[in-house]
Design a protein around this motif. Structure first.
Motif, PDB file in Angstrom:
ATOM      1  N   ILE A 103       0.833  -1.201   0.000  1.00 21.75           N
ATOM      2  CA  ILE A 103       0.000   0.000   0.000  1.00 21.75           C
ATOM      3  C   ILE A 103       0.872   1.257   0.000  1.00 21.75           C
ATOM      4  O   ILE A 103       1.989   1.252   0.520  1.00 21.75           O
ATOM      5  N   PRO A 104       0.379   2.343  -0.588  1.00 26.92           N
ATOM      6  CA  PRO A 104       1.074   3.620  -0.481  1.00 26.92           C
ATOM      7  C   PRO A 104       0.856   4.177   0.917  1.00 26.92           C
ATOM      8  O   PRO A 104      -0.184   3.920   1.539  1.00 26.92           O
TER       9      PRO A 104
ATOM     10  N   ALA B 105      -7.285   5.017  -9.113  1.00 28.27           N
ATOM     11  CA  ALA B 105      -7.316   4.109 -10.264  1.00 28.27           C
ATOM     12  C   ALA B 105      -7.276   2.645  -9.828  1.00 28.27           C
ATOM     13  O   ALA B 105      -7.472   1.754 -10.653  1.00 28.27           O
ATOM     14  N   GLY B 106      -7.024   2.417  -8.532  1.00 30.85           N
ATOM     15  CA  GLY B 106      -6.931   1.051  -8.022  1.00 30.85           C
ATOM     16  C   GLY B 106      -7.969   0.773  -6.952  1.00 30.85           C
ATOM     17  O   GLY B 106      -9.175   0.971  -7.165  1.00 30.85           O
ATOM     18  N   ASP B 107      -7.499   0.363  -5.768  1.00 29.73           N
ATOM     19  CA  ASP B 107      -8.429  -0.043  -4.704  1.00 29.73           C
ATOM     20  C   ASP B 107      -8.765   1.091  -3.732  1.00 29.73           C
ATOM     21  O   ASP B 107      -9.449   0.881  -2.742  1.00 29.73           O
ATOM     22  N   ARG B 108      -8.255   2.287  -4.003  1.00 29.36           N
ATOM     23  CA  ARG B 108      -8.534   3.477  -3.195  1.00 29.36           C
ATOM     24  C   ARG B 108      -7.953   3.402  -1.779  1.00 29.36           C
ATOM     25  O   ARG B 108      -8.360   4.166  -0.899  1.00 29.36           O
ATOM     26  N   ILE B 109      -7.015   2.529  -1.544  1.00 29.02           N
ATOM     27  CA  ILE B 109      -6.442   2.365  -0.205  1.00 29.02           C
ATOM     28  C   ILE B 109      -5.165   3.195  -0.051  1.00 29.02           C
ATOM     29  O   ILE B 109      -4.277   3.159  -0.906  1.00 29.02           O
ATOM     30  N   ILE B 110      -5.098   3.938   1.052  1.00 27.92           N
ATOM     31  CA  ILE B 110      -3.906   4.701   1.430  1.00 27.92           C
ATOM     32  C   ILE B 110      -3.656   4.445   2.911  1.00 27.92           C
ATOM     33  O   ILE B 110      -4.600   4.428   3.713  1.00 27.92           O
TER      34      ILE B 110
ATOM     35  N   THR C 263       7.867   4.992  -7.506  1.00 25.01           N
ATOM     36  CA  THR C 263       6.934   6.113  -7.377  1.00 25.01           C
ATOM     37  C   THR C 263       7.536   7.215  -6.510  1.00 25.01           C
ATOM     38  O   THR C 263       8.390   6.946  -5.659  1.00 25.01           O
ATOM     39  N   PRO C 264       7.063   8.455  -6.668  1.00 23.11           N
ATOM     40  CA  PRO C 264       7.579   9.546  -5.838  1.00 23.11           C
ATOM     41  C   PRO C 264       7.107   9.463  -4.388  1.00 23.11           C
ATOM     42  O   PRO C 264       7.681  10.096  -3.514  1.00 23.11           O
ATOM     43  N   TYR C 265       6.062   8.714  -4.141  1.00 27.03           N
ATOM     44  CA  TYR C 265       5.560   8.500  -2.787  1.00 27.03           C
ATOM     45  C   TYR C 265       6.051   7.150  -2.269  1.00 27.03           C
ATOM     46  O   TYR C 265       6.476   6.285  -3.047  1.00 27.03           O
TER      47      TYR C 265
END
Length: 218
Positions: free
Chosen positions: A15-16, A49-54, A109-111
């Motif tokens: 996860i991000p 664009a995916g599962d909306r999980i952060i 990714t930048p994050y």
């Protein structure tokens, strides 16, 4: 059941994460965020664009440009999204489950992204039973804490709120320091979190410097 997730294995393994001290998320809590940094705008785009999980997570020391991450954070799902005329995103994360950081990935990714282990917190996916709760004792501690700080809340709503909503929303909203916030995140369960929160409010209300007793509510 949280956002359709039944068991820990239903949640994504990678996860991000959004490291932000003092801003914590707890299961079924709602956290509004104003996103403006390019790397986090990118993160929200990818999440939508995916599962909306952060994953919301606090820092644990280290250099300012790349601080270490706390051991435990909480994953949330983007349940509200709006874009402003100046390119910011206004989102709301609804807490799904806490997670333990297994390791951080060397993502392109930048994050930042982590491998998240949810198994220890599978109980987060199911709302807890409305067990016996010493609400008068809890509310007395809350009144003393808010009185000392000259803060106010909707007392009628607080008195009527279910135990989980009351304890978790206050844990997220009250201005405790990051270490105290982390203790609330890592509490074993809701009963333990309520006990920690009550103790923290009492300690704060008893600190010297504001008189011998809390002042009147403003």
């Amino acid at each position: 059941m949280a956002q359709g997730y039944v068991k820990a294995s239903d949640l994504p393994q990678v996860i991000p994460v959004f490291p932000l001290d003092g801003a914590i998320l707890l299961p079924r809590g709602q956290l509004p965020l104003n996103i403006f940094e390019p790397r986090y705008l990118n993160m929200v785009d990818d999440a939508m664009a995916g599962d909306r999980i952060i994953g919301m997570i606090q820092c644990a020391g280290g250099p300012p440009h790349q601080p270490a991450l706390a051991a435990v954070g909480c994953a949330g799902r983007i349940t509200s999204f709006a874009e402003t005329s100046d390119g910011r995103y206004l989102i709301t994360l609804t807490g799904v489950s806490r997670f333990r950081v297994t390791n951080e990935l060397g993502a392109p990714t930048p994050y930042r992204q982590v491998r998240a282990a949810f198994a220890d917190f599978e109980a987060d996916l199911t709302p807890p039973a409305e067990e016996d709760f010493d609400r008068p004792d809890f509310m007395a501690a809350l009144r003393a804490y808010l009185g000392r700080r000259q803060l106010e809340i909707d007392w009628e709503m607080a008195e009527a709120a279910p135990r989980e909503a009351l304890v978790n929303s206050l844990s997220m909203a009250l201005p405790f320091d990051p270490a105290e916030k982390q203790a609330l995140i890592e509490a074993t369960d809701l009963t333990a979190r309520a006990g920690i929160l009550t103790a923290m409010m009492r300690i704060d209300a008893a600190e010297p410097g504001d008189g011998d007793a809390p002042g009147p509510m403003q």
